[in-house]
Motif scaffolding. Sequence first.
Motif, PDB file in Angstrom:
ATOM      1  N   MET A 245      15.358   3.809  -2.757  1.00 37.71           N
ATOM      2  CA  MET A 245      15.152   2.428  -2.322  1.00 37.71           C
ATOM      3  C   MET A 245      14.470   1.643  -3.449  1.00 37.71           C
ATOM      4  O   MET A 245      13.710   2.211  -4.249  1.00 37.71           O
ATOM      5  CB  MET A 245      14.272   2.388  -1.066  1.00 37.71           C
ATOM      6  CG  MET A 245      14.853   3.114   0.125  1.00 37.71           C
ATOM      7  SD  MET A 245      13.732   3.079   1.560  1.00 37.71           S
ATOM      8  CE  MET A 245      13.836   1.342   1.990  1.00 37.71           C
ATOM      9  N   ASN A 246      14.720   0.351  -3.494  1.00 38.03           N
ATOM     10  CA  ASN A 246      14.030  -0.487  -4.471  1.00 38.03           C
ATOM     11  C   ASN A 246      12.571  -0.629  -4.067  1.00 38.03           C
ATOM     12  O   ASN A 246      12.267  -1.037  -2.944  1.00 38.03           O
ATOM     13  CB  ASN A 246      14.687  -1.867  -4.560  1.00 38.03           C
ATOM     14  CG  ASN A 246      14.126  -2.686  -5.716  1.00 38.03           C
ATOM     15  OD1 ASN A 246      12.978  -3.091  -5.709  1.00 38.03           O
ATOM     16  ND2 ASN A 246      14.962  -2.929  -6.708  1.00 38.03           N
ATOM     17  N   ILE A 247      11.674  -0.291  -4.967  1.00 41.82           N
ATOM     18  CA  ILE A 247      10.256  -0.242  -4.634  1.00 41.82           C
ATOM     19  C   ILE A 247       9.692  -1.613  -4.269  1.00 41.82           C
ATOM     20  O   ILE A 247       8.707  -1.715  -3.543  1.00 41.82           O
ATOM     21  CB  ILE A 247       9.462   0.378  -5.814  1.00 41.82           C
ATOM     22  CG1 ILE A 247       8.059   0.808  -5.353  1.00 41.82           C
ATOM     23  CG2 ILE A 247       9.380  -0.595  -6.987  1.00 41.82           C
ATOM     24  CD1 ILE A 247       7.317   1.631  -6.385  1.00 41.82           C
ATOM     25  N   TRP A 248      10.350  -2.686  -4.752  1.00 36.57           N
ATOM     26  CA  TRP A 248       9.837  -4.046  -4.497  1.00 36.57           C
ATOM     27  C   TRP A 248      10.471  -4.685  -3.267  1.00 36.57           C
ATOM     28  O   TRP A 248      10.024  -5.743  -2.837  1.00 36.57           O
ATOM     29  CB  TRP A 248      10.065  -4.931  -5.729  1.00 36.57           C
ATOM     30  CG  TRP A 248       9.330  -4.422  -6.924  1.00 36.57           C
ATOM     31  CD1 TRP A 248       9.866  -3.797  -8.013  1.00 36.57           C
ATOM     32  CD2 TRP A 248       7.923  -4.442  -7.140  1.00 36.57           C
ATOM     33  NE1 TRP A 248       8.890  -3.436  -8.893  1.00 36.57           N
ATOM     34  CE2 TRP A 248       7.684  -3.823  -8.391  1.00 36.57           C
ATOM     35  CE3 TRP A 248       6.841  -4.933  -6.399  1.00 36.57           C
ATOM     36  CZ2 TRP A 248       6.407  -3.678  -8.914  1.00 36.57           C
ATOM     37  CZ3 TRP A 248       5.564  -4.788  -6.928  1.00 36.57           C
ATOM     38  CH2 TRP A 248       5.347  -4.169  -8.166  1.00 36.57           C
ATOM     39  N   ASN A 249      11.499  -4.069  -2.732  1.00 36.67           N
ATOM     40  CA  ASN A 249      12.156  -4.616  -1.542  1.00 36.67           C
ATOM     41  C   ASN A 249      11.618  -4.015  -0.250  1.00 36.67           C
ATOM     42  O   ASN A 249      12.178  -4.232   0.820  1.00 36.67           O
ATOM     43  CB  ASN A 249      13.675  -4.401  -1.616  1.00 36.67           C
ATOM     44  CG  ASN A 249      14.319  -5.301  -2.652  1.00 36.67           C
ATOM     45  OD1 ASN A 249      13.741  -6.306  -3.059  1.00 36.67           O
ATOM     46  ND2 ASN A 249      15.508  -4.934  -3.100  1.00 36.67           N
ATOM     47  N   ILE A 250      10.549  -3.235  -0.357  1.00 38.59           N
ATOM     48  CA  ILE A 250       9.979  -2.566   0.815  1.00 38.59           C
ATOM     49  C   ILE A 250       8.987  -3.493   1.512  1.00 38.59           C
ATOM     50  O   ILE A 250       8.039  -3.992   0.895  1.00 38.59           O
ATOM     51  CB  ILE A 250       9.276  -1.259   0.397  1.00 38.59           C
ATOM     52  CG1 ILE A 250      10.306  -0.261  -0.145  1.00 38.59           C
ATOM     53  CG2 ILE A 250       8.502  -0.660   1.565  1.00 38.59           C
ATOM     54  CD1 ILE A 250       9.684   0.976  -0.753  1.00 38.59           C
ATOM     55  N   ASP A 251       9.229  -3.726   2.803  1.00 40.08           N
ATOM     56  CA  ASP A 251       8.303  -4.517   3.623  1.00 40.08           C
ATOM     57  C   ASP A 251       7.219  -3.568   4.144  1.00 40.08           C
ATOM     58  O   ASP A 251       7.434  -2.822   5.098  1.00 40.08           O
ATOM     59  CB  ASP A 251       9.064  -5.157   4.789  1.00 40.08           C
ATOM     60  CG  ASP A 251       8.192  -6.116   5.597  1.00 40.08           C
ATOM     61  OD1 ASP A 251       6.953  -5.947   5.591  1.00 40.08           O
ATOM     62  OD2 ASP A 251       8.744  -7.021   6.240  1.00 40.08           O
ATOM     63  N   LYS A 252       6.046  -3.591   3.502  1.00 31.40           N
ATOM     64  CA  LYS A 252       4.989  -2.640   3.851  1.00 31.40           C
ATOM     65  C   LYS A 252       4.519  -2.804   5.292  1.00 31.40           C
ATOM     66  O   LYS A 252       4.262  -1.825   5.986  1.00 31.40           O
ATOM     67  CB  LYS A 252       3.806  -2.778   2.888  1.00 31.40           C
ATOM     68  CG  LYS A 252       4.115  -2.355   1.463  1.00 31.40           C
ATOM     69  CD  LYS A 252       2.837  -2.039   0.699  1.00 31.40           C
ATOM     70  CE  LYS A 252       1.935  -3.237   0.599  1.00 31.40           C
ATOM     71  NZ  LYS A 252       0.701  -2.927  -0.173  1.00 31.40           N
TER      72      LYS A 252
END
Length: 253
Positions: A79-86
């Motif tokens: 997964m793209n690390i910056w597209n993750i909704d924490k």
Amino acid sequence: MSRDEKVVSVNERIPTLQEKRRRKANKRLLSIVIVFFFLIMVLVYFQSPLSEVNAIHVEGNQLLTEEEIRQASGLSEGMNIWNIDKDQRINQVSQLKEIESVEINRSLPSSIHIQVEEYPRVGYVYSDEGYLPLLQNGQILDTVHESQLVGDAPILVDFEDEETRAMIGEQLTNTAPEIVGRISEIIYTPTEEAPEELTLYMTDGVEVRTDLSSFAEYMQPYPQVHAQIDSSRSGVLYMKMSPYFKENETAEE
């Protein structure tokens, strides 16, 4: 000063001014080039495998496996690390009944850290199918059989509803570990005269009666009270507001 001298002075300054302008223009051009290449690098990074998650680390878990927590989070490698909704991922992990709190953080360049805190296991609820681990929040987990008991918490009998399980869970959490460690079994034995009464069987052989809602408070002086009991006497120790001991002939109901 004559007019010719003024003209000569201005002509001498022109090359210096031109050099300053050239240097300023070169600096501006260099800044533009640096920014341009930086943007190119950022674009390449986001489009390359460098921005993909290649490791997911789980910490703080004891009751749940790392795989169970990863599956609940929905996170996976690639997964793209910056597209993750924490916030979304935290909410998903929080749905697990064992989880009290959770944090998810990015660790550059390509790792995700999931830090969880689980509700402590405070007892095992007895059932016909086996023993159900009880968490501090009153939730019970899947059945474990007697051979799987690790002796880290007392067995709870006749705690049928979630409210009473939550109450005893909270009370056990607030009780000193050295006292909880001396409790083998807790039975919920309410009566008309004592609607919150509990019967405890201790590992040192003493039978104790106390109250559910004041359990932690009433059991606090148990070690000192127990030390004053004659071990040759058989009876029931009442850990109430004022602890007292009744021998068998006077303790029978």
